[in-house]
Design an enzyme around this catalytic site. Structure first.
Site, PDB file in Angstrom:
ATOM      1  N   SER A 105      -2.550 -95.857 106.837  1.00  0.00           N
ATOM      2  CA  SER A 105      -1.938 -96.509 107.820  1.00  0.00           C
ATOM      3  C   SER A 105      -0.514 -96.795 107.844  1.00  0.00           C
ATOM      4  O   SER A 105      -0.195 -97.094 106.540  1.00  0.00           O
ATOM      5  CB  SER A 105      -2.548 -97.509 108.330  1.00  0.00           C
ATOM      6  OG  SER A 105      -2.429 -98.014 109.684  1.00  0.00           O
ATOM      7  N   GLY A 125      -2.276 -93.031 111.590  1.00  0.00           N
ATOM      8  CA  GLY A 125      -1.780 -93.740 110.557  1.00  0.00           C
ATOM      9  C   GLY A 125      -0.196 -93.389 110.466  1.00  0.00           C
ATOM     10  O   GLY A 125       0.598 -93.995 109.925  1.00  0.00           O
ATOM     11  N   GLU A 177      -5.731 -89.173 115.213  1.00  0.00           N
ATOM     12  CA  GLU A 177      -6.142 -90.566 115.882  1.00  0.00           C
ATOM     13  C   GLU A 177      -5.285 -91.618 115.578  1.00  0.00           C
ATOM     14  O   GLU A 177      -5.532 -92.654 115.217  1.00  0.00           O
ATOM     15  CB  GLU A 177      -7.481 -90.825 115.139  1.00  0.00           C
ATOM     16  CG  GLU A 177      -8.782 -89.996 115.002  1.00  0.00           C
ATOM     17  CD  GLU A 177      -9.644 -90.236 114.097  1.00  0.00           C
ATOM     18  OE1 GLU A 177     -10.712 -89.828 114.343  1.00  0.00           O
ATOM     19  OE2 GLU A 177      -9.479 -90.806 112.884  1.00  0.00           O
ATOM     20  N   PRO A 178      -3.967 -91.546 116.467  1.00  0.00           N
ATOM     21  CA  PRO A 178      -3.098 -92.622 116.398  1.00  0.00           C
ATOM     22  C   PRO A 178      -3.776 -93.847 116.941  1.00  0.00           C
ATOM     23  O   PRO A 178      -4.257 -93.762 117.977  1.00  0.00           O
ATOM     24  CB  PRO A 178      -1.959 -92.120 117.180  1.00  0.00           C
ATOM     25  CG  PRO A 178      -2.499 -91.112 118.072  1.00  0.00           C
ATOM     26  CD  PRO A 178      -3.787 -90.471 117.442  1.00  0.00           C
ATOM     27  N   CYS A 204      -4.399-124.880 108.662  1.00  0.00           N
ATOM     28  CA  CYS A 204      -4.401-125.577 107.793  1.00  0.00           C
ATOM     29  C   CYS A 204      -4.464-124.533 106.524  1.00  0.00           C
ATOM     30  O   CYS A 204      -5.360-124.585 105.626  1.00  0.00           O
ATOM     31  CB  CYS A 204      -5.930-126.423 107.574  1.00  0.00           C
ATOM     32  SG  CYS A 204      -5.751-127.510 108.870  1.00  0.00           S
ATOM     33  N   GLU A 205      -3.181-124.095 106.218  1.00  0.00           N
ATOM     34  CA  GLU A 205      -3.068-122.897 105.150  1.00  0.00           C
ATOM     35  C   GLU A 205      -1.643-122.874 105.091  1.00  0.00           C
ATOM     36  O   GLU A 205      -0.663-122.415 105.637  1.00  0.00           O
ATOM     37  CB  GLU A 205      -3.819-121.652 105.727  1.00  0.00           C
ATOM     38  CG  GLU A 205      -3.896-120.682 104.991  1.00  0.00           C
ATOM     39  CD  GLU A 205      -5.464-120.376 104.640  1.00  0.00           C
ATOM     40  OE1 GLU A 205      -6.217-121.089 105.164  1.00  0.00           O
ATOM     41  OE2 GLU A 205      -5.545-119.529 103.543  1.00  0.00           O
ATOM     42  N   TYR A 211      -3.607-104.303 115.434  1.00  0.00           N
ATOM     43  CA  TYR A 211      -4.240-105.144 114.549  1.00  0.00           C
ATOM     44  C   TYR A 211      -3.960-106.421 114.444  1.00  0.00           C
ATOM     45  O   TYR A 211      -3.396-107.181 113.739  1.00  0.00           O
ATOM     46  CB  TYR A 211      -3.984-104.611 113.030  1.00  0.00           C
ATOM     47  CG  TYR A 211      -4.374-103.005 113.254  1.00  0.00           C
ATOM     48  CD1 TYR A 211      -3.341-101.977 113.205  1.00  0.00           C
ATOM     49  CD2 TYR A 211      -5.492-102.862 113.046  1.00  0.00           C
ATOM     50  CE1 TYR A 211      -3.729-100.717 113.006  1.00  0.00           C
ATOM     51  CE2 TYR A 211      -6.104-101.425 113.316  1.00  0.00           C
ATOM     52  CZ  TYR A 211      -5.095-100.459 113.156  1.00  0.00           C
ATOM     53  OH  TYR A 211      -5.408 -98.943 113.173  1.00  0.00           O
TER      54      TYR A 211
HETATM   55  C1  LIG Z   1     -10.526 -93.373 110.645  1.00  0.00           C
HETATM   56  C2  LIG Z   1      -9.336 -94.011 111.277  1.00  0.00           C
HETATM   57  N1  LIG Z   1      -8.480 -93.163 112.209  1.00  0.00           N
HETATM   58  C3  LIG Z   1      -7.692 -94.012 112.844  1.00  0.00           C
HETATM   59  C4  LIG Z   1      -7.024 -94.935 112.485  1.00  0.00           C
HETATM   60  C5  LIG Z   1      -5.814 -95.590 113.167  1.00  0.00           C
HETATM   61  O1  LIG Z   1      -4.797 -95.694 112.173  1.00  0.00           O
HETATM   62  P1  LIG Z   1      -3.395 -96.026 112.866  1.00  0.00           P
HETATM   63  O2  LIG Z   1      -3.656 -97.558 113.653  1.00  0.00           O
HETATM   64  O3  LIG Z   1      -2.561 -96.470 111.360  1.00  0.00           O
HETATM   65  O4  LIG Z   1      -2.631 -95.105 113.648  1.00  0.00           O
HETATM   66  C6  LIG Z   1      -7.779 -95.684 111.528  1.00  0.00           C
HETATM   67  C7  LIG Z   1      -7.151 -97.083 110.911  1.00  0.00           C
HETATM   68  O5  LIG Z   1      -7.499 -97.841 110.200  1.00  0.00           O
HETATM   69  C8  LIG Z   1      -8.741 -95.305 110.717  1.00  0.00           C
HETATM   70  O6  LIG Z   1      -9.581 -95.890 109.899  1.00  0.00           O
END
Ligand SMILES: Cc1ncc(COP(=O)(O)O)c(C=O)c1O
Length: 447
Positions: free
Chosen positions: A220, A258, A300-301, A375-376, A405
């Site tokens: 990522s 990623g 898969e963005p 508290c950290e 995230y």
């Molecule tokens: C299998 C898979 N696909 C897609 C993603 C999405 O990654 P990103 O949000 O960096 O595009 C992740 C992220 O951990 C993943 O584990």
């Protein structure tokens, strides 16, 4: 004046110094929704989803094939966001029963959903089969048998992809690098009789399973458009190997997500068109070399679609100058949130950008650290930034690029309720995910 990178596309600072997001001023947002709050620019998210789909469709059409873009829900998923990305022509990648439930609640057809996960429960697999998901991405040899058994039980043929580990080391941090050998995801390509090849053979041999494709996700926050090339080469070589050996030509390869974004002013995000063309060139060249037809491709963005569309709005509570050993003074600015709403600085040492957004200041900037209320001492929101020297309690402070995230990794540390996600569009705001209340937290407590 538009705020520019790394802020959401509709972020503007007005002449009086106040900032608005998609036409909604931060003062009004704070008054209506309170702080902390994630503020998500809907038009920006839709545009980013479209940009990735169009760039990849165009690049892969040029090499004579099609592409499917799956929005990675793990970055942030709500019913509205799942609906928006689907309306923009994307599919949805889920990794748990929770993400699957949200995608289905949004009306995303099962066929447009994928289910990931290195340790899916039988219940998750059953739900996915019942929903008729378009693909279940198996991550281990045992899972091939598990999915086959559950498919037989359900009387269906399960569409599966096999996730492989290409041995490529990529990604913004060790914890988000997912394709080198010593990590939990995928099946290795190493060796003459590799685990990946054995899994593919096992899937082909099971009548309860239909092999849809081979999957690879290398990591990522990747900023090098060429990082994907080696992974694509290795996946296509595996595909050619299975074809030569078993006469089975895998229809599709999923090259994962990623795609990196800019977190700080002056940084550049990975360009969708550039990386799409680089991937398409690689796929065409490798297939020609291996004398295999070009496959369908999917990606898969997550972060690149939602990350920059959102900023977190906080209220400054306490300002404390701290003299450092080298004589410098660091100004600690405490806000009404912290690591419970953004874990990435503490977990990965991730850098973020913050600004005072409720007013303009002419005071000299100071070296500041934005910290939370937990508290950290590791409860840091922004490790280092410049803020006006007259920063004070009551100021509204925003942190950019918290869409990915952020809320999805939020917690109730110190029993702090999680903030709402508020969408803004054309001068209006609406709640997508409401603020948790103390009542919500107490409702979980059996006393
Ligand atoms: C299998 C898979 N696909 C897609 C993603 C999405 O990654 P990103 O949000 O960096 O595009 C992740 C992220 O951990 C993943 O584990």
């Amino acid at each position: 004046m538009n705020l520019g990178t790394p802020w959401p596309a509709g972020a503007v600072r007005h002449d009086d110094g106040e900032v608005s997001f998609a036409g909604v001023r931060v003062g009004a947002l704070a008054a209506q929704h309170g702080t902390p709050a994630y503020v998500l620019d809907e038009a920006d998210l839709r545009a980013r989803a479209r940009r990735y789909r169009e760039a990849f469709e165009e690049a892969f059409a040029e090499i004579g094939t099609s592409v499917e873009v799956f929005y990675a829900g793990k970055a942030f998923l709500s019913v509205a966001v799942a609906r928006w990305v689907h309306e923009e022509g994307l599919r949805v990648d889920t990794a748990t029963a929770g993400e699957l439930a949200v995608a289905l609640r949004a009306g995303v057809p099962g066929a447009a959903i994928g289910l990931h996960g290195n340790n899916k429960s039988d219940a998750e697999i059953r739900t996915a089969l019942e929903a008729g998901v378009g693909r279940i991405i198996v991550d281990s040899l045992v899972e091939v048998d598990r999915v086959a058994a559950l498919a037989a039980e359900a009387g269906v043929v399960a569409p599966v992809m096999v996730r492989v580990t290409t041995g490529v080391h990529a990604g913004g941090h060790e914890h988000i690098s997912t394709a080198h050998e010593d990590q939990k995801f995928g099946l290795s390509l190493a060796g003459e009789d590799s685990p990946a090849l054995r899994a593919l053979r096992a899937v082909v041999a099971r009548p309860e399973l239909r092999l849809v494709g081979i999957h690879s996700h290398i990591g990522s926050q990747i900023l090098d458009p060429h990082a994907y090339e080696l992974a694509a080469e290795r996946v296509l070589a595996l595909r050619a190997r299975l074809h030569a050996e078993a006469g089975v030509l895998v229809e599709e390869v999923d090259l994962g997500g990623g795609f990196g974004v800019a977190y700080l002013p002056g940084e550049a995000e990975l360009d969708a068109t550039e990386v799409a063309r680089a991937q398409a060139r690689t796929v065409a060249a490798v297939c020609e070399r291996l004398a295999t037809p070009v496959p369908r491709v999917s990606i898969e963005p997550g972060r690149a679609v939602v990350g920059p569309t959102t900023a977190t709005l906080y209220t400054v509570g306490t300002v404390k100058p701290v003299e450092l050993e080298d004589g410098r003074v660091r100004t600690y600015v405490s806000v009404d949130g912290g690591m419970s709403d953004n874990l990435r600085p503490a977990l990965y040492g991730a850098a973020y950008h913050a600004e005072i957004v409720s007013r303009r200041s002419t005071a000299e900037p100071v070296l500041a650290r934005v910290v939370g209320k937990h508290c950290e001492s590791g409860d840091i929101v922004v490790h280092e930034c410049e803020l006006p020297g007259d920063v004070r309690a009551g100021d509204l402070l925003a942190v950019a690029v918290t869409g990915a995230y952020g809320r999805s990794m939020a917690s109730n540390y110190n029993l702090v309720p999680r903030p709402p996600v508020v969408a803004v569009r054309e001068g209006t705001s609406r709640v997508l995910v409401r603020r948790e209340t103390l009542e919500d937290l107490l409702a979980l407590d059996e006393g």
